[in-house]
Write a protein that holds these residues in place. Structure first.
Motif, PDB file in Angstrom:
ATOM      1  N   HIS A 121       0.819  -1.215   0.000  1.00  0.00           N
ATOM      2  CA  HIS A 121       0.000   0.000   0.000  1.00  0.00           C
ATOM      3  C   HIS A 121       0.853   1.266   0.000  1.00  0.00           C
ATOM      4  N   HIS A 122       1.774   1.370   0.931  1.00  0.00           N
ATOM      5  CA  HIS A 122       2.524   2.616   1.070  1.00  0.00           C
ATOM      6  C   HIS A 122       3.677   2.732   0.084  1.00  0.00           C
ATOM      7  N   ARG A 123       4.284   1.614  -0.286  1.00  0.00           N
ATOM      8  CA  ARG A 123       5.392   1.707  -1.241  1.00  0.00           C
ATOM      9  C   ARG A 123       4.905   1.591  -2.678  1.00  0.00           C
ATOM     10  N   LEU A 124       4.032   0.618  -2.931  1.00  0.00           N
ATOM     11  CA  LEU A 124       3.632   0.342  -4.309  1.00  0.00           C
ATOM     12  C   LEU A 124       2.305   0.979  -4.688  1.00  0.00           C
ATOM     13  N   GLY A 125       1.565   1.497  -3.704  1.00  0.00           N
ATOM     14  CA  GLY A 125       0.376   2.268  -4.014  1.00  0.00           C
ATOM     15  C   GLY A 125      -0.879   1.469  -4.281  1.00  0.00           C
ATOM     16  N   TYR A 126      -0.924   0.185  -3.902  1.00  0.00           N
ATOM     17  CA  TYR A 126      -2.123  -0.617  -4.137  1.00  0.00           C
ATOM     18  C   TYR A 126      -3.197  -0.318  -3.091  1.00  0.00           C
ATOM     19  N   ASP A 127      -4.430  -0.268  -3.563  1.00  0.00           N
ATOM     20  CA  ASP A 127      -5.571  -0.070  -2.672  1.00  0.00           C
ATOM     21  C   ASP A 127      -6.080  -1.449  -2.258  1.00  0.00           C
ATOM     22  N   ILE A 128      -5.910  -1.805  -0.996  1.00  0.00           N
ATOM     23  CA  ILE A 128      -6.383  -3.092  -0.477  1.00  0.00           C
ATOM     24  C   ILE A 128      -7.246  -2.797   0.757  1.00  0.00           C
ATOM     25  N   PRO A 129      -8.493  -2.390   0.535  1.00  0.00           N
ATOM     26  CA  PRO A 129      -9.313  -1.793   1.589  1.00  0.00           C
ATOM     27  C   PRO A 129      -9.609  -2.702   2.770  1.00  0.00           C
ATOM     28  N   ASP A 130      -9.887  -3.974   2.528  1.00  0.00           N
ATOM     29  CA  ASP A 130     -10.207  -4.855   3.653  1.00  0.00           C
ATOM     30  C   ASP A 130      -8.962  -5.134   4.484  1.00  0.00           C
ATOM     31  N   ALA A 131      -7.831  -5.320   3.827  1.00  0.00           N
ATOM     32  CA  ALA A 131      -6.584  -5.501   4.559  1.00  0.00           C
ATOM     33  C   ALA A 131      -6.242  -4.241   5.353  1.00  0.00           C
ATOM     34  N   GLU A 132      -6.470  -3.078   4.760  1.00  0.00           N
ATOM     35  CA  GLU A 132      -6.209  -1.812   5.455  1.00  0.00           C
ATOM     36  C   GLU A 132      -7.064  -1.708   6.709  1.00  0.00           C
ATOM     37  N   ARG A 133      -8.330  -2.035   6.579  1.00  0.00           N
ATOM     38  CA  ARG A 133      -9.238  -1.970   7.737  1.00  0.00           C
ATOM     39  C   ARG A 133      -8.782  -2.928   8.829  1.00  0.00           C
ATOM     40  N   TRP A 134      -8.364  -4.137   8.439  1.00  0.00           N
ATOM     41  CA  TRP A 134      -7.943  -5.119   9.426  1.00  0.00           C
ATOM     42  C   TRP A 134      -6.655  -4.690  10.122  1.00  0.00           C
ATOM     43  N   VAL A 135      -5.697  -4.189   9.354  1.00  0.00           N
ATOM     44  CA  VAL A 135      -4.429  -3.752   9.935  1.00  0.00           C
ATOM     45  C   VAL A 135      -4.661  -2.617  10.925  1.00  0.00           C
ATOM     46  N   GLU A 136      -5.410  -1.615  10.518  1.00  0.00           N
ATOM     47  CA  GLU A 136      -5.606  -0.452  11.380  1.00  0.00           C
ATOM     48  C   GLU A 136      -6.435  -0.797  12.609  1.00  0.00           C
ATOM     49  N   GLN A 137      -7.339  -1.746  12.456  1.00  0.00           N
ATOM     50  CA  GLN A 137      -8.181  -2.162  13.581  1.00  0.00           C
ATOM     51  C   GLN A 137      -7.361  -2.892  14.648  1.00  0.00           C
ATOM     52  N   ASN A 138      -6.273  -3.524  14.243  1.00  0.00           N
ATOM     53  CA  ASN A 138      -5.497  -4.354  15.161  1.00  0.00           C
ATOM     54  C   ASN A 138      -4.198  -3.720  15.618  1.00  0.00           C
ATOM     55  N   ARG A 139      -3.974  -2.470  15.304  1.00  0.00           N
ATOM     56  CA  ARG A 139      -2.778  -1.801  15.773  1.00  0.00           C
ATOM     57  C   ARG A 139      -2.883  -1.440  17.247  1.00  0.00           C
ATOM     58  N   PRO A 140      -1.770  -1.445  17.974  1.00  0.00           N
ATOM     59  CA  PRO A 140      -0.444  -1.816  17.500  1.00  0.00           C
ATOM     60  C   PRO A 140      -0.223  -3.327  17.542  1.00  0.00           C
ATOM     61  N   ALA A 141       0.436  -3.854  16.527  1.00  0.00           N
ATOM     62  CA  ALA A 141       0.747  -5.284  16.496  1.00  0.00           C
ATOM     63  C   ALA A 141       1.720  -5.616  17.625  1.00  0.00           C
ATOM     64  N   GLY A 142       1.463  -6.746  18.274  1.00  0.00           N
ATOM     65  CA  GLY A 142       2.299  -7.150  19.407  1.00  0.00           C
ATOM     66  C   GLY A 142       3.290  -8.226  19.030  1.00  0.00           C
ATOM     67  N   VAL A 143       3.319  -9.315  19.810  1.00  0.00           N
ATOM     68  CA  VAL A 143       4.282 -10.388  19.588  1.00  0.00           C
ATOM     69  C   VAL A 143       3.560 -11.723  19.497  1.00  0.00           C
TER      70      VAL A 143
END
Length: 418
Positions: free
Chosen positions: A327-349
């Motif tokens: 998304h940030h380097r190559l510019g692809y729009d991946i909306p469901d992945a974006e929603r999941w990533v942001e919903q689960n931040r911050p990633a732990g261990v």
């Protein structure tokens, strides 16, 4: 054309994270999402100077780590070493470097082997984090007198197992082992093992994530016994309908699928630091898989043809590295992945994943360290568009999320090239 897996000189530190990436993080510790991720790391028990390692000569791990004879201890100690290495670099407080060294020295003094059914995967989990910790400490801190002994254990106790692969197991095994193998190879400046890890990754990728261009059913893993159509369908948990982004473990559960996709991204990230662009090979499989599985995890309808109409959820916060790259380097729009990533931040261990919101969120640094299938004229890590169709080279600089800036005319005289 696929690039040869060659790096003229290994870049250090260059296992999963680079110096430029970590300098970017240091500059943003007071901003979100890094601030919350940094706070979470500092509060975790793995980041405390009171942490005590529990090394042993033989780590014995049965199926699903039962019995657990040192398995959890080794995984946790490896993660603690990496956590302290990160805390050292981001604070420059030498106590954290010394604690990371203390943990690694404790293990290198005694470890001789991994045994049991889960030994290959255990070696991958621990080897991935130990190689990251060792890489950071060796190349950013002076005074690790036993660095050679630890490197020797990586070469003799960990590398032979993980570099051999595991073609007949569920795909996350071989991918996680390859994650460890490439990290160890970089740390050891071992070009032959680096190239072998890249070759394993290239073979496993289409055998783990399906694209319709593969044909009517998925590719077989190289050197696997699962090499007929019937065997491959059985290997894919009885799935007979295949769509872009489906994985070999989708119908097993989404947690292990997340592990596989994370390991694919980790290998590509480390290779990128070494001048080899694997994202160019993986980008369409990764973005399709990440969006598909995030959509399922977020409550999307499971069609009757997919896994009998039911999937086992539990995707985990496994997408941060891949999401940032796509998304940030190559510019692809991946909306469901974006929603999941942001919903689960911050990633732990978890096992071989640690603090990836902190290290990789919105972190484009390293642009230009590898050849890219997507041009990046201004070296900001985000893919740009260009055209010479009118005879003038024109560039639209990417902003991420499929957004681009205004057209910039660079030069004329390009008519012979179109």
């Amino acid at each position: 054309m696929p690039q040869p897996a060659q790096a003229a000189v290994f870049n250090h530190p260059g296992v999963l994270v680079s110096r430029a990436q970590l300098d970017f993080v240091r500059a943003n510790l007071g901003n979100e999402p890094w601030k919350s991720a940094w706070n979470a790391l500092q509060l975790h028990r793995f980041a405390q100077l009171s942490y005590t390692a529990h090394p042993r000569a033989e780590v014995n791990c049965g199926p699903s780590s039962k019995p657990d004879n040192g398995c959890s201890d080794e995984r946790e100690d490896a993660m603690a070493a990496y956590t302290h290495a990160l805390r050292w670099y981001l604070t420059k407080d030498s106590r954290y470097a010394q604690k990371a060294i203390q943990i690694m020295d404790a293990w290198s003094a005694v470890i001789t082997k991994h045994t049991g059914d889960n030994a290959p995967l255990q070696t991958g989990w621990a080897g991935a984090n130990f190689s990251r910790a060792a890489e950071l400490i060796k190349h950013t801190y002076t005074g690790w007198t036993q660095a050679g002994r630890f490197a020797g254990k990586l070469r003799t106790v960990y590398l032979p197992t993980v570099i051999a692969g595991r073609p007949d197991n569920n795909g996350n095994w071989e991918l996680i082992m390859t994650d460890a193998a490439i990290g160890i190879a970089v740390h050891l400046d071992d070009r032959a093992s680096f190239d072998r890890a890249i070759t394993t990754w290239r073979g496993r990728l289409p055998a783990y994530v399906y694209l319709k261009t593969d044909g009517s059913y998925p590719k077989a893993p190289p050197n696997s016994k699962h090499d007929t159509k019937a065997e491959i369908i059985d290997y894919w948990k009885g799935q007979t309908t295949f769509v872009d982004g489906l994985t070999q473990e989708t119908c097993r559960d989404l947690w292990h699928t997340g592990w596989g996709l994370a390991a694919i991204s980790h290998v590509a990230e480390t290779a990128r630091h070494q001048g080899v662009d694997l994202y160019a090979t993986a980008k369409h499989r990764l973005r399709s898989a990440m969006d598909l599985h995030a959509r399922l995890e977020l409550g999307g309808t499971v069609p009757s043809w997919l896994c009998g109409g039911k999937v086992t959820k539990g995707l985990g916060d496994h997408f941060e590295v891949g999401y940032n790259a796509l998304h940030h380097r190559l510019g692809y729009d991946i909306p469901d992945a974006e929603r999941w990533v942001e919903q689960n931040r911050p990633a732990g261990v978890s096992h071989f994943l640690g603090w990836e919101t902190l290290t990789h969120a919105q972190n484009p640094h390293g642009a230009g360290t590898s050849a890219s299938a997507t041009p990046d004229f201004n070296a900001d890590g985000v893919g740009d568009l260009f055209s010479a169709a009118t005879g003038t080279l024109t560039v639209w600089n990417g902003k991420g999320g499929n957004q681009f800036g205004p057209a910039s005319a660079i030069s004329s005289g390009w008519t012979p090239y179109f």
